[in-house]
Design an enzyme around this catalytic site. Structure first.
Site, short mmCIF file in Angstrom:
data_model
loop_
_atom_site.label_atom_id
_atom_site.label_comp_id
_atom_site.label_asym_id
_atom_site.label_seq_id
_atom_site.Cartn_x
_atom_site.Cartn_y
_atom_site.Cartn_z
N SER A 21 0.78 -1.06 0.01
CA SER A 21 -0.05 0.03 -0.03
C SER A 21 0.76 1.32 0.02
CB SER A 21 -0.93 0.15 1.29
OG SER A 21 -1.70 -1.11 1.22
N ILE A 95 -8.03 5.58 -0.58
CA ILE A 95 -9.17 4.72 -0.52
C ILE A 95 -9.70 4.61 -1.99
CG2 ILE A 95 -11.43 4.26 0.33
CD1 ILE A 95 -10.40 6.10 2.84
N TYR A 150 -5.31 9.40 -10.28
CA TYR A 150 -4.74 8.89 -11.51
C TYR A 150 -4.97 9.30 -12.62
CZ TYR A 150 -2.83 5.11 -14.78
OH TYR A 150 -2.28 4.68 -15.73
N TYR A 160 -9.59 0.49 -16.78
CA TYR A 160 -9.73 1.22 -15.76
C TYR A 160 -11.22 1.71 -15.20
CZ TYR A 160 -7.85 3.99 -12.13
OH TYR A 160 -7.36 4.51 -10.82
N THR A 199 -0.50 -1.98 -6.24
CA THR A 199 -1.00 -2.09 -4.89
C THR A 199 -2.05 -3.23 -4.96
OG1 THR A 199 -2.66 -0.48 -5.27
CG2 THR A 199 -0.74 0.22 -4.43
N ALA A 201 -5.16 -2.93 -4.48
CA ALA A 201 -6.31 -2.53 -5.62
C ALA A 201 -5.79 -2.61 -6.98
CB ALA A 201 -6.65 -0.92 -4.98
#
Length: 286
Positions: A21, A95, A150, A160, A199, A201
């Site tokens: 992370s 998050i 991003y 994405y 990461t 995610a």
């Protein structure tokens, strides 16, 4: 190496799950630079991840909370100020999650209930966080708040999905709330647009490894990793950036300013060109 950039400062880091992370790296660097912090993540993430391990390492209390729940956020700010002994000087919102991506729903066949969850978790939670903090007067004068974005907020990237919409909303919240919080409380709010980073995610996004390879070849400095992002966050939390607010700041090795690089061009010129005939029998290139 420590430069004591955050000596005497108090912070909250949302989203540290494991050593992959970015939030984990930021928490480590913040303490290294002299800050005291609390950590927050969802209760299930605290149980399933390594957040407890990080808390022990950094002597940081962990406050399990759902960042989409206003009452949970009120608890985090109230307890953090109590534990740390004063108002918060810096905060990281790290998050993001898309149920549509996890369920492999393509962008032209989204489940809209899941899309609302994507927006709530990945963007609206930031607004809730800021609104709660402001109403509680929890952030110190001149404090610094960061979120992670991003470039898909501005350009289309295959795979994405609805996370791109969430990032666009996230950056809009950064600007809109940044104006209000800066004008009224002197608090700065910025987004860091990071290179694709592997990461937990990020690994769920289709073609992530190919995207990282493409970005690496396109960026004159190469991809910025999680440690690079942590360093940037520390500078943004520090008093060295007192007049920077409402910005989306690119930590991407130059990718955001590129059209085509020599390394990427060589990559494609070395590949075989697929030839096929179109309906007129002419040669085309795929």
């Amino acid at each position: 190496m420590s430069h004591n950039l955050l000596k005497g400062k108090r912070g909250i880091i949302f989203g540290a799950l494991n050593e992959m992370s970015i939030a984990w790296k930021v928490a480590e660097r913040a303490v290294e630079e002299g800050a005291v912090i609390t950590l927050s993540n969802t209760p299930v993430a605290v149980r399933m991840g390594d957040t407890l391990k990080l808390g022990e390492k950094l002597n940081a209390e962990i406050l399990p909370a759902d960042a989409t729940n206003v009452e949970d956020l009120e608890m985090v700010f109230s307890k953090s100020m109590e534990i740390l002994g004063g108002k918060i000087d810096f905060l990281l919102h790290s998050i993001g999650m898309s149920p549509n991506v996890r369920k492999k729903r393509p962008y032209d066949d989204l489940d809209y209930d899941l899309m609302m969850k994507t927006l709530d978790i990945s963007a609206i939670s930031f607004h809730k966080m800021l609104q709660v903090a402001k109403k509680m007067d929890a952030i110190a004068e001149g404090g610094s708040i960061l979120t992670l974005s991003y470039i898909a907020a501005h350009r289309t990237f295959f795979g994405y999905n609805d996370m791109a919409d969430a990032k666009a909303l996230l950056e809009s919240i950064t600007r809109s709330f940044g104006y209000i919080y800066g004008r009224e409380k002197g608090v700065r709010i910025n987004a860091i647009s990071q290179s694709p980073t592997l990461t937990t995610a990020g690994s769920g996004i289709k073609g992530m490894e190919d995207l990282m390879d493409f970005s690496e070849r396109m960026s004159p400095l190469g991809n910025a990793n999680a440690d690079d992002c942590a360093d940037y966050c520390i500078v943004m939390f520090s008093d060295l950036t007192r007049k920077v607010t409402m910005q989306t700041l690119y930590n991407d090795g130059g990718f955001s300013s590129m059209g085509m690089s020599l390394r990427a061009m060589k990559r494609y010129s070395n590949n075989e060109i697929e030839e096929f005939k179109n309906e007129k029998g002419e040669i085309s290139y795929g």
